[in-house]
Write a protein that holds these residues in place. Structure first.
Motif, PDB file in Angstrom:
ATOM      1  N   ARG A  75     -19.087  58.533 -23.465  1.00 29.48           N
ATOM      2  CA  ARG A  75     -17.733  58.101 -23.154  1.00 29.48           C
ATOM      3  C   ARG A  75     -16.731  59.249 -23.124  1.00 29.48           C
ATOM      4  NH1 ARG A  75     -18.947  56.932 -28.317  1.00 29.48           N
ATOM      5  NH2 ARG A  75     -17.448  57.386 -29.991  1.00 29.48           N
ATOM      6  N   SER A  76     -16.999  60.331 -23.858  1.00 28.60           N
ATOM      7  CA  SER A  76     -16.042  61.442 -23.903  1.00 28.60           C
ATOM      8  C   SER A  76     -15.906  62.151 -22.564  1.00 28.60           C
ATOM      9  CB  SER A  76     -16.450  62.457 -24.975  1.00 28.60           C
ATOM     10  OG  SER A  76     -17.720  63.025 -24.683  1.00 28.60           O
ATOM     11  N   VAL A  77     -16.827  61.898 -21.634  1.00 25.43           N
ATOM     12  CA  VAL A  77     -16.746  62.546 -20.323  1.00 25.43           C
ATOM     13  C   VAL A  77     -15.516  62.068 -19.557  1.00 25.43           C
ATOM     14  CG1 VAL A  77     -18.043  60.844 -18.960  1.00 25.43           C
ATOM     15  CG2 VAL A  77     -18.176  63.268 -18.356  1.00 25.43           C
ATOM     16  N   LEU A  78     -14.915  60.970 -19.989  1.00 18.79           N
ATOM     17  CA  LEU A  78     -13.739  60.430 -19.313  1.00 18.79           C
ATOM     18  C   LEU A  78     -12.647  61.488 -19.150  1.00 18.79           C
ATOM     19  CD1 LEU A  78     -12.540  57.762 -18.189  1.00 18.79           C
ATOM     20  CD2 LEU A  78     -11.567  57.363 -20.450  1.00 18.79           C
ATOM     21  N   GLU A  79     -12.557  62.406 -20.098  1.00 17.46           N
ATOM     22  CA  GLU A  79     -11.527  63.445 -20.039  1.00 17.46           C
ATOM     23  C   GLU A  79     -11.948  64.646 -19.179  1.00 17.46           C
ATOM     24  OE1 GLU A  79      -8.620  63.007 -21.246  1.00 17.46           O
ATOM     25  OE2 GLU A  79      -8.968  61.213 -22.458  1.00 17.46           O
ATOM     26  N   ASP A  80     -13.192  64.641 -18.708  1.00 17.85           N
ATOM     27  CA  ASP A  80     -13.708  65.822 -17.999  1.00 17.85           C
ATOM     28  C   ASP A  80     -14.332  65.485 -16.651  1.00 17.85           C
ATOM     29  OD1 ASP A  80     -13.191  67.869 -20.049  1.00 17.85           O
ATOM     30  OD2 ASP A  80     -14.671  66.774 -21.232  1.00 17.85           O
ATOM     31  N   VAL A  81     -13.954  64.363 -16.073  1.00 22.79           N
ATOM     32  CA  VAL A  81     -14.537  64.012 -14.778  1.00 22.79           C
ATOM     33  C   VAL A  81     -13.880  64.827 -13.666  1.00 22.79           C
ATOM     34  CG1 VAL A  81     -15.257  61.707 -15.464  1.00 22.79           C
ATOM     35  CG2 VAL A  81     -12.959  62.050 -14.543  1.00 22.79           C
ATOM     36  N   GLU A  82     -14.658  65.124 -12.649  1.00 23.83           N
ATOM     37  CA  GLU A  82     -14.195  65.906 -11.515  1.00 23.83           C
ATOM     38  C   GLU A  82     -14.196  65.025 -10.277  1.00 23.83           C
ATOM     39  OE1 GLU A  82     -12.831  69.587  -9.807  1.00 23.83           O
ATOM     40  OE2 GLU A  82     -13.142  68.965 -11.899  1.00 23.83           O
TER      41      GLU A  82
END
Length: 446
Positions: free
Chosen positions: A381-388
Protein backbone atom coordinates in the motif's frame (compact mmCIF):
# COMPACT_ATOMS: atom_id res chain seq x y z
CA UNK A 1 -13.57 -12.95 -19.59
CA UNK A 2 -16.78 -11.10 -18.70
CA UNK A 3 -18.55 -12.80 -15.76
CA UNK A 4 -22.34 -12.75 -15.57
CA UNK A 5 -23.75 -9.69 -13.87
CA UNK A 6 -26.58 -9.72 -11.28
CA UNK A 7 -30.02 -10.27 -12.77
CA UNK A 8 -31.24 -6.70 -12.32
CA UNK A 9 -28.51 -5.45 -14.69
CA UNK A 10 -27.86 -8.47 -16.89
CA UNK A 11 -30.11 -7.50 -19.77
CA UNK A 12 -28.83 -3.94 -19.99
CA UNK A 13 -25.15 -4.74 -19.55
CA UNK A 14 -25.24 -7.81 -21.75
CA UNK A 15 -27.19 -6.20 -24.56
CA UNK A 16 -25.21 -3.00 -24.75
CA UNK A 17 -21.94 -4.81 -24.08
CA UNK A 18 -22.55 -7.14 -27.02
CA UNK A 19 -23.36 -4.22 -29.30
CA UNK A 20 -20.26 -2.38 -28.11
CA UNK A 21 -18.07 -5.40 -28.78
CA UNK A 22 -19.54 -5.66 -32.27
CA UNK A 23 -19.02 -1.96 -32.88
CA UNK A 24 -22.72 -1.35 -33.60
CA UNK A 25 -23.74 0.62 -30.53
CA UNK A 26 -24.49 4.19 -31.53
CA UNK A 27 -22.59 6.85 -29.60
CA UNK A 28 -25.64 8.03 -27.70
CA UNK A 29 -27.72 4.83 -27.49
CA UNK A 30 -27.52 4.40 -23.73
CA UNK A 31 -28.16 8.06 -22.99
CA UNK A 32 -30.76 9.28 -25.48
CA UNK A 33 -33.66 11.12 -23.93
CA UNK A 34 -33.41 9.20 -20.66
CA UNK A 35 -35.77 10.67 -18.06
CA UNK A 36 -34.40 12.10 -14.81
CA UNK A 37 -36.57 9.72 -12.83
CA UNK A 38 -37.72 6.15 -13.39
CA UNK A 39 -41.32 5.03 -13.43
CA UNK A 40 -41.05 4.41 -9.69
CA UNK A 41 -40.01 8.01 -9.07
CA UNK A 42 -36.40 7.09 -8.15
CA UNK A 43 -33.57 9.20 -9.56
CA UNK A 44 -32.09 7.65 -12.71
CA UNK A 45 -28.34 7.01 -12.49
CA UNK A 46 -26.56 5.51 -15.49
CA UNK A 47 -22.98 4.38 -14.89
CA UNK A 48 -20.70 3.27 -17.73
CA UNK A 49 -17.58 1.29 -16.90
CA UNK A 50 -15.08 -1.13 -18.41
CA UNK A 51 -14.57 -3.55 -15.52
CA UNK A 52 -14.77 -7.28 -16.25
CA UNK A 53 -13.22 -10.42 -14.79
CA UNK A 54 -12.43 -10.14 -11.08
CA UNK A 55 -12.94 -6.36 -11.18
CA UNK A 56 -16.37 -6.84 -12.66
CA UNK A 57 -17.41 -9.38 -10.03
CA UNK A 58 -16.28 -7.08 -7.20
CA UNK A 59 -18.02 -4.09 -8.73
CA UNK A 60 -21.29 -5.96 -9.29
CA UNK A 61 -21.41 -6.95 -5.63
CA UNK A 62 -20.67 -3.40 -4.52
CA UNK A 63 -23.33 -1.91 -6.80
CA UNK A 64 -25.89 -4.38 -5.47
CA UNK A 65 -25.04 -3.27 -1.94
CA UNK A 66 -25.30 0.40 -2.98
CA UNK A 67 -28.72 -0.27 -4.51
CA UNK A 68 -29.92 -1.88 -1.30
CA UNK A 69 -28.71 1.15 0.67
CA UNK A 70 -30.26 3.66 -1.75
CA UNK A 71 -33.74 2.59 -2.88
CA UNK A 72 -34.34 6.18 -4.02
CA UNK A 73 -31.75 5.75 -6.82
CA UNK A 74 -32.45 3.65 -9.91
CA UNK A 75 -28.94 2.50 -10.87
CA UNK A 76 -28.25 1.18 -14.36
CA UNK A 77 -24.65 -0.04 -14.75
CA UNK A 78 -23.39 -0.74 -18.26
CA UNK A 79 -20.25 -2.81 -18.89
CA UNK A 80 -18.60 -1.85 -22.20
CA UNK A 81 -15.67 -3.46 -23.99
CA UNK A 82 -12.32 -2.66 -22.34
CA UNK A 83 -9.83 -0.42 -24.11
CA UNK A 84 -10.20 1.67 -27.24
CA UNK A 85 -13.88 0.73 -27.89
CA UNK A 86 -14.84 1.97 -24.44
CA UNK A 87 -13.01 5.25 -24.73
CA UNK A 88 -14.31 5.94 -28.22
CA UNK A 89 -17.92 5.51 -27.09
CA UNK A 90 -17.38 7.53 -23.93
CA UNK A 91 -15.84 10.40 -25.87
CA UNK A 92 -18.57 10.43 -28.50
CA UNK A 93 -21.24 10.40 -25.80
CA UNK A 94 -19.65 13.50 -24.28
CA UNK A 95 -19.59 15.21 -27.68
CA UNK A 96 -23.34 14.79 -27.96
CA UNK A 97 -24.03 15.98 -24.45
CA UNK A 98 -26.33 12.97 -23.97
CA UNK A 99 -24.01 10.82 -21.94
CA UNK A 100 -24.56 8.77 -18.78
CA UNK A 101 -24.49 10.54 -15.44
CA UNK A 102 -21.26 8.82 -14.36
CA UNK A 103 -18.40 6.85 -15.94
CA UNK A 104 -15.06 5.29 -15.13
CA UNK A 105 -11.88 6.69 -16.68
CA UNK A 106 -8.19 5.92 -16.30
CA UNK A 107 -6.75 9.06 -14.76
CA UNK A 108 -3.81 9.35 -17.16
CA UNK A 109 -6.30 9.59 -20.04
CA UNK A 110 -8.01 12.67 -18.62
CA UNK A 111 -6.08 15.21 -20.76
CA UNK A 112 -7.37 13.59 -23.94
CA UNK A 113 -11.00 13.90 -22.87
CA UNK A 114 -11.42 17.64 -23.13
CA UNK A 115 -12.33 18.57 -19.55
CA UNK A 116 -14.93 21.29 -19.87
CA UNK A 117 -16.06 20.00 -23.26
CA UNK A 118 -16.43 16.21 -23.12
CA UNK A 119 -16.50 16.10 -19.31
CA UNK A 120 -18.27 18.15 -16.64
CA UNK A 121 -16.62 19.13 -13.33
CA UNK A 122 -17.60 17.63 -9.99
CA UNK A 123 -19.44 19.69 -7.39
CA UNK A 124 -16.94 19.52 -4.53
CA UNK A 125 -19.41 21.04 -2.09
CA UNK A 126 -21.82 18.22 -2.88
CA UNK A 127 -19.08 15.62 -2.34
CA UNK A 128 -18.17 17.32 0.93
CA UNK A 129 -21.75 16.86 2.10
CA UNK A 130 -21.07 13.14 1.76
CA UNK A 131 -17.84 13.46 3.75
CA UNK A 132 -15.36 13.35 0.84
CA UNK A 133 -12.84 16.19 0.45
CA UNK A 134 -9.49 16.87 -1.21
CA UNK A 135 -7.54 16.09 1.98
CA UNK A 136 -8.70 12.47 1.73
CA UNK A 137 -6.42 11.78 -1.27
CA UNK A 138 -2.70 11.80 -2.06
CA UNK A 139 -1.98 15.35 -3.31
CA UNK A 140 -0.29 14.34 -6.55
CA UNK A 141 -3.07 11.97 -7.59
CA UNK A 142 -5.79 14.47 -6.68
CA UNK A 143 -4.06 17.22 -8.70
CA UNK A 144 -4.02 15.02 -11.79
CA UNK A 145 -7.82 15.21 -11.80
CA UNK A 146 -7.87 19.01 -11.72
CA UNK A 147 -7.91 21.19 -14.84
CA UNK A 148 -8.33 24.95 -14.89
CA UNK A 149 -9.14 25.04 -11.19
CA UNK A 150 -11.99 22.52 -11.47
CA UNK A 151 -12.02 18.85 -10.47
CA UNK A 152 -12.90 16.62 -13.41
CA UNK A 153 -11.80 13.24 -12.01
CA UNK A 154 -12.14 11.66 -8.57
CA UNK A 155 -9.59 8.85 -8.08
CA UNK A 156 -10.82 5.48 -6.84
CA UNK A 157 -7.51 3.61 -6.72
CA UNK A 158 -4.08 3.19 -8.19
CA UNK A 159 -3.00 -0.01 -9.93
CA UNK A 160 0.80 -0.20 -10.07
CA UNK A 161 3.27 -2.77 -11.29
CA UNK A 162 4.23 -5.04 -8.37
CA UNK A 163 6.50 -7.98 -7.63
CA UNK A 164 4.84 -11.35 -6.92
CA UNK A 165 6.97 -14.06 -5.35
CA UNK A 166 6.56 -17.77 -4.64
CA UNK A 167 7.07 -18.14 -0.90
CA UNK A 168 8.26 -21.77 -0.99
CA UNK A 169 10.78 -21.13 -3.76
CA UNK A 170 12.09 -17.97 -2.13
CA UNK A 171 12.40 -19.73 1.21
CA UNK A 172 14.41 -22.49 -0.46
CA UNK A 173 16.69 -19.82 -1.93
CA UNK A 174 17.12 -18.18 1.50
CA UNK A 175 15.42 -14.92 0.51
CA UNK A 176 12.70 -14.67 3.16
CA UNK A 177 12.87 -12.90 6.51
CA UNK A 178 9.96 -13.50 8.91
CA UNK A 179 7.95 -14.81 5.96
CA UNK A 180 8.51 -11.70 3.86
CA UNK A 181 10.94 -11.03 1.04
CA UNK A 182 14.12 -9.56 2.46
CA UNK A 183 14.84 -5.98 1.30
CA UNK A 184 16.50 -5.68 -2.11
CA UNK A 185 18.56 -2.59 -2.89
CA UNK A 186 19.79 -1.88 -6.38
CA UNK A 187 19.87 -3.65 -9.74
CA UNK A 188 23.01 -5.65 -8.93
CA UNK A 189 21.48 -7.07 -5.75
CA UNK A 190 18.23 -7.92 -7.54
CA UNK A 191 20.18 -9.67 -10.29
CA UNK A 192 21.99 -11.73 -7.68
CA UNK A 193 18.66 -12.64 -6.07
CA UNK A 194 17.44 -13.92 -9.43
CA UNK A 195 20.60 -15.98 -9.85
CA UNK A 196 20.03 -17.60 -6.46
CA UNK A 197 16.47 -18.53 -7.40
CA UNK A 198 17.59 -19.93 -10.75
CA UNK A 199 20.23 -22.00 -8.97
CA UNK A 200 17.59 -23.32 -6.54
CA UNK A 201 15.05 -24.25 -9.24
CA UNK A 202 17.08 -24.84 -12.40
CA UNK A 203 14.69 -22.53 -14.30
CA UNK A 204 14.48 -18.80 -15.13
CA UNK A 205 13.79 -16.94 -11.91
CA UNK A 206 11.31 -14.36 -13.17
CA UNK A 207 8.48 -14.16 -15.69
CA UNK A 208 6.84 -11.07 -17.16
CA UNK A 209 4.99 -10.21 -20.34
CA UNK A 210 7.54 -9.95 -23.15
CA UNK A 211 5.44 -10.25 -26.32
CA UNK A 212 1.95 -10.62 -27.73
CA UNK A 213 -0.62 -8.74 -29.79
CA UNK A 214 -0.97 -5.21 -28.40
CA UNK A 215 1.44 -6.11 -25.60
CA UNK A 216 2.06 -3.30 -23.10
CA UNK A 217 4.39 -5.17 -20.74
CA UNK A 218 7.56 -3.84 -22.30
CA UNK A 219 6.41 -0.25 -21.87
CA UNK A 220 5.26 -0.74 -18.28
CA UNK A 221 8.60 -2.31 -17.31
CA UNK A 222 10.62 0.39 -19.02
CA UNK A 223 8.45 3.14 -17.54
CA UNK A 224 8.87 1.69 -14.03
CA UNK A 225 12.64 1.35 -14.10
CA UNK A 226 13.30 4.49 -16.14
CA UNK A 227 11.23 6.51 -13.64
CA UNK A 228 13.47 5.13 -10.89
CA UNK A 229 16.43 6.91 -12.52
CA UNK A 230 14.57 10.21 -12.26
CA UNK A 231 14.19 10.39 -16.03
CA UNK A 232 11.11 11.73 -17.80
CA UNK A 233 9.82 10.80 -21.24
CA UNK A 234 7.79 13.99 -21.79
CA UNK A 235 7.91 17.46 -20.30
CA UNK A 236 5.58 18.25 -17.38
CA UNK A 237 2.99 19.71 -19.79
CA UNK A 238 3.18 16.65 -22.04
CA UNK A 239 4.16 18.70 -25.10
CA UNK A 240 7.90 17.98 -25.54
CA UNK A 241 10.08 14.88 -25.77
CA UNK A 242 12.69 15.07 -22.99
CA UNK A 243 13.89 11.46 -22.69
CA UNK A 244 17.42 11.11 -21.26
CA UNK A 245 19.33 8.71 -23.52
CA UNK A 246 21.95 7.75 -20.92
CA UNK A 247 19.35 6.86 -18.29
CA UNK A 248 17.13 5.08 -20.80
CA UNK A 249 20.00 2.99 -22.15
CA UNK A 250 21.10 2.06 -18.64
CA UNK A 251 17.64 0.57 -18.02
CA UNK A 252 17.23 -1.04 -21.43
CA UNK A 253 20.66 -2.67 -21.32
CA UNK A 254 19.89 -4.12 -17.90
CA UNK A 255 16.52 -5.44 -19.14
CA UNK A 256 18.22 -7.05 -22.12
CA UNK A 257 20.86 -8.66 -19.90
CA UNK A 258 18.20 -10.35 -17.79
CA UNK A 259 16.81 -12.45 -20.62
CA UNK A 260 20.24 -12.89 -22.24
CA UNK A 261 21.49 -14.52 -19.03
CA UNK A 262 18.39 -16.70 -18.79
CA UNK A 263 17.16 -15.07 -15.57
CA UNK A 264 13.84 -14.00 -17.13
CA UNK A 265 11.59 -16.09 -19.36
CA UNK A 266 12.38 -14.75 -22.83
CA UNK A 267 9.22 -15.27 -24.88
CA UNK A 268 5.82 -15.27 -23.17
CA UNK A 269 2.62 -13.25 -23.52
CA UNK A 270 0.56 -11.79 -20.67
CA UNK A 271 -1.66 -14.83 -20.11
CA UNK A 272 1.32 -17.16 -20.47
CA UNK A 273 3.25 -15.23 -17.82
CA UNK A 274 0.37 -15.62 -15.36
CA UNK A 275 0.20 -19.33 -16.20
CA UNK A 276 3.92 -19.89 -15.66
CA UNK A 277 3.79 -18.28 -12.22
CA UNK A 278 0.51 -19.98 -11.38
CA UNK A 279 2.13 -23.39 -11.93
CA UNK A 280 5.10 -22.56 -9.70
CA UNK A 281 7.58 -22.66 -12.57
CA UNK A 282 9.32 -19.44 -11.60
CA UNK A 283 10.07 -17.59 -8.39
CA UNK A 284 8.92 -14.10 -9.39
CA UNK A 285 6.38 -12.33 -11.57
CA UNK A 286 6.49 -8.68 -12.53
CA UNK A 287 2.99 -7.53 -13.40
CA UNK A 288 -0.17 -5.71 -12.44
CA UNK A 289 -1.55 -6.28 -8.94
CA UNK A 290 -4.97 -7.37 -10.25
CA UNK A 291 -3.79 -10.98 -10.67
CA UNK A 292 -3.98 -11.49 -6.90
CA UNK A 293 -7.44 -13.05 -7.16
CA UNK A 294 -6.20 -15.56 -9.75
CA UNK A 295 -3.43 -16.84 -7.51
CA UNK A 296 -5.54 -16.83 -4.34
CA UNK A 297 -8.29 -18.80 -6.11
CA UNK A 298 -5.73 -21.37 -7.28
CA UNK A 299 -4.15 -21.53 -3.81
CA UNK A 300 -0.69 -20.61 -5.06
CA UNK A 301 1.83 -20.23 -2.18
CA UNK A 302 2.68 -16.62 -3.00
CA UNK A 303 2.91 -13.11 -1.67
CA UNK A 304 3.41 -9.65 -3.13
CA UNK A 305 5.53 -6.59 -2.51
CA UNK A 306 6.50 -3.32 -4.10
CA UNK A 307 8.96 -3.41 -6.98
CA UNK A 308 12.38 -2.83 -5.38
CA UNK A 309 14.28 0.42 -5.86
CA UNK A 310 16.81 -0.69 -8.48
CA UNK A 311 17.92 2.64 -9.98
CA UNK A 312 17.67 5.29 -7.26
CA UNK A 313 13.96 5.92 -6.58
CA UNK A 314 11.22 3.52 -5.32
CA UNK A 315 8.74 4.39 -8.09
CA UNK A 316 6.48 2.07 -10.07
CA UNK A 317 4.54 2.65 -13.26
CA UNK A 318 0.82 2.96 -12.58
CA UNK A 319 -2.48 4.39 -13.62
CA UNK A 320 -5.57 5.13 -11.53
CA UNK A 321 -9.19 4.22 -12.02
CA UNK A 322 -11.25 7.34 -11.48
CA UNK A 323 -14.81 8.61 -11.75
CA UNK A 324 -15.79 11.28 -14.29
CA UNK A 325 -18.98 13.09 -15.28
CA UNK A 326 -19.46 12.81 -19.07
CA UNK A 327 -20.84 16.05 -20.47
CA UNK A 328 -24.59 16.52 -20.36
CA UNK A 329 -26.26 19.64 -21.74
CA UNK A 330 -28.68 19.68 -18.81
CA UNK A 331 -26.56 18.18 -16.01
CA UNK A 332 -28.00 18.81 -12.58
CA UNK A 333 -30.85 17.83 -10.30
CA UNK A 334 -31.46 14.43 -8.75
CA UNK A 335 -29.47 12.35 -11.31
CA UNK A 336 -26.35 14.48 -10.77
CA UNK A 337 -26.78 14.27 -7.00
CA UNK A 338 -27.10 10.49 -7.35
CA UNK A 339 -23.81 10.35 -9.28
CA UNK A 340 -22.00 12.19 -6.47
CA UNK A 341 -23.67 9.90 -3.93
CA UNK A 342 -22.38 6.78 -5.69
CA UNK A 343 -18.84 8.18 -5.96
CA UNK A 344 -18.68 8.95 -2.24
CA UNK A 345 -20.18 5.57 -1.33
CA UNK A 346 -17.69 3.67 -3.53
CA UNK A 347 -14.76 5.51 -1.97
CA UNK A 348 -15.90 4.81 1.57
CA UNK A 349 -16.44 1.14 0.73
CA UNK A 350 -13.25 0.68 -1.27
CA UNK A 351 -11.96 -2.02 1.10
CA UNK A 352 -14.18 -4.29 -0.97
CA UNK A 353 -12.65 -2.91 -4.17
CA UNK A 354 -9.14 -3.45 -2.77
CA UNK A 355 -9.79 -7.16 -2.44
CA UNK A 356 -9.07 -7.35 -6.17
CA UNK A 357 -5.56 -5.97 -5.67
CA UNK A 358 -5.95 -2.24 -6.35
CA UNK A 359 -4.61 0.23 -3.78
CA UNK A 360 -7.41 2.55 -2.56
CA UNK A 361 -6.86 6.22 -3.33
CA UNK A 362 -9.17 7.23 -0.48
CA UNK A 363 -6.67 7.59 2.36
CA UNK A 364 -9.00 6.81 5.32
CA UNK A 365 -9.39 3.26 3.96
CA UNK A 366 -5.65 2.59 4.23
CA UNK A 367 -5.94 2.61 8.02
CA UNK A 368 -9.13 0.57 8.11
CA UNK A 369 -8.51 -2.67 10.08
CA UNK A 370 -10.49 -4.56 7.43
CA UNK A 371 -8.06 -3.36 4.75
CA UNK A 372 -5.00 -4.07 6.86
CA UNK A 373 -6.23 -7.65 7.23
CA UNK A 374 -6.17 -8.15 3.46
CA UNK A 375 -3.14 -10.34 2.80
CA UNK A 376 -1.15 -9.74 0.65
CA UNK A 377 -3.10 -6.78 -0.77
CA UNK A 378 -2.12 -4.42 2.04
CA UNK A 379 1.58 -5.33 1.82
CA UNK A 380 2.33 -2.87 -0.99
CA UNK A 381 0.00 0.00 0.00
CA UNK A 382 2.90 2.42 0.59
CA UNK A 383 3.49 2.55 -3.17
CA UNK A 384 0.55 4.97 -3.33
CA UNK A 385 3.00 7.80 -2.62
CA UNK A 386 5.45 6.66 -5.32
CA UNK A 387 3.36 5.83 -8.37
CA UNK A 388 4.51 7.13 -11.74
CA UNK A 389 1.64 8.19 -13.98
CA UNK A 390 2.15 9.11 -17.63
CA UNK A 391 2.71 12.76 -18.44
CA UNK A 392 -0.51 14.60 -19.42
CA UNK A 393 -0.95 14.03 -23.16
CA UNK A 394 -3.90 12.85 -25.23
CA UNK A 395 -2.03 9.74 -26.42
CA UNK A 396 -1.00 8.53 -22.93
CA UNK A 397 -2.64 6.30 -20.34
CA UNK A 398 -4.09 2.81 -20.08
CA UNK A 399 -5.15 1.20 -23.38
CA UNK A 400 -3.54 4.08 -25.30
CA UNK A 401 -1.71 3.81 -28.60
CA UNK A 402 1.50 4.94 -26.90
CA UNK A 403 1.37 2.04 -24.45
CA UNK A 404 0.76 -0.45 -27.26
CA UNK A 405 3.32 0.92 -29.72
CA UNK A 406 6.10 1.44 -27.18
CA UNK A 407 5.19 -1.89 -25.59
CA UNK A 408 5.98 -3.48 -28.94
CA UNK A 409 9.26 -1.58 -29.23
CA UNK A 410 10.56 -2.43 -25.76
CA UNK A 411 9.33 -6.02 -25.93
CA UNK A 412 11.93 -6.49 -28.63
CA UNK A 413 14.66 -5.68 -26.11
CA UNK A 414 13.42 -8.50 -23.87
CA UNK A 415 13.09 -11.07 -26.65
CA UNK A 416 16.40 -10.12 -28.25
CA UNK A 417 14.93 -8.92 -31.56
CA UNK A 418 16.04 -5.31 -30.94
CA UNK A 419 19.15 -3.81 -29.42
CA UNK A 420 18.65 -1.27 -26.64
CA UNK A 421 19.95 1.53 -28.89
CA UNK A 422 17.70 0.66 -31.82
CA UNK A 423 14.70 0.36 -29.50
CA UNK A 424 15.40 3.78 -28.00
CA UNK A 425 15.73 5.34 -31.47
CA UNK A 426 12.45 3.76 -32.57
CA UNK A 427 10.70 4.87 -29.37
CA UNK A 428 11.84 8.43 -29.96
CA UNK A 429 10.49 8.36 -33.50
CA UNK A 430 7.09 7.03 -32.45
CA UNK A 431 6.71 9.55 -29.63
CA UNK A 432 7.51 12.39 -32.05
CA UNK A 433 4.77 11.04 -34.29
CA UNK A 434 2.28 11.21 -31.43
CA UNK A 435 3.34 14.74 -30.54
CA UNK A 436 2.78 15.82 -34.15
CA UNK A 437 -0.70 14.26 -34.34
CA UNK A 438 -3.80 16.16 -33.18
CA UNK A 439 -6.17 14.53 -30.71
CA UNK A 440 -8.65 12.60 -32.89
CA UNK A 441 -11.58 12.96 -30.44
CA UNK A 442 -13.99 15.68 -31.63
CA UNK A 443 -14.14 18.58 -29.24
CA UNK A 444 -11.03 17.57 -27.29
CA UNK A 445 -7.87 19.61 -27.05
CA UNK A 446 -4.66 18.25 -28.58
Amino acid sequence: MNPPLPSRRRALAGGLGALAAAGTLGPFAAGCSAPAASASGAARLRFWHLFSGGDGVNLAKMLDAFGADHPDIDLEAVTLQWGAPYYTKLGMAGVGGRAPELAALHLARLPGFGPGTLLDPFDLDLLAEHGVTEKDFPPDIWRRGRVGGKQYAIPLDTHPMVLYFQTEICEKAGLLKDGKLAPIRGAEEFTEVLRRVKQATGRPALVTETLGAESVGGWRLFSTFYSQTGGKVLSADGKRLVIDDAKALRVLEWMASMTAEGLWVRRVDALGAVGVFNLGKTGFLLGGEWEVTTFKTNKVPFSMTRIPDLFGRPTAQADCHSFVLPHQDDRGGAPNEAAHTLVAWMLKHSVDWAAGGHVPAYLPVLDDPAYLKLDPQSEYRSVLEDVELDAPAWFNGSASRMWIELGDVFSGVLTGSRTPRSALAEARERIRGFLDTPNPLPGAAS
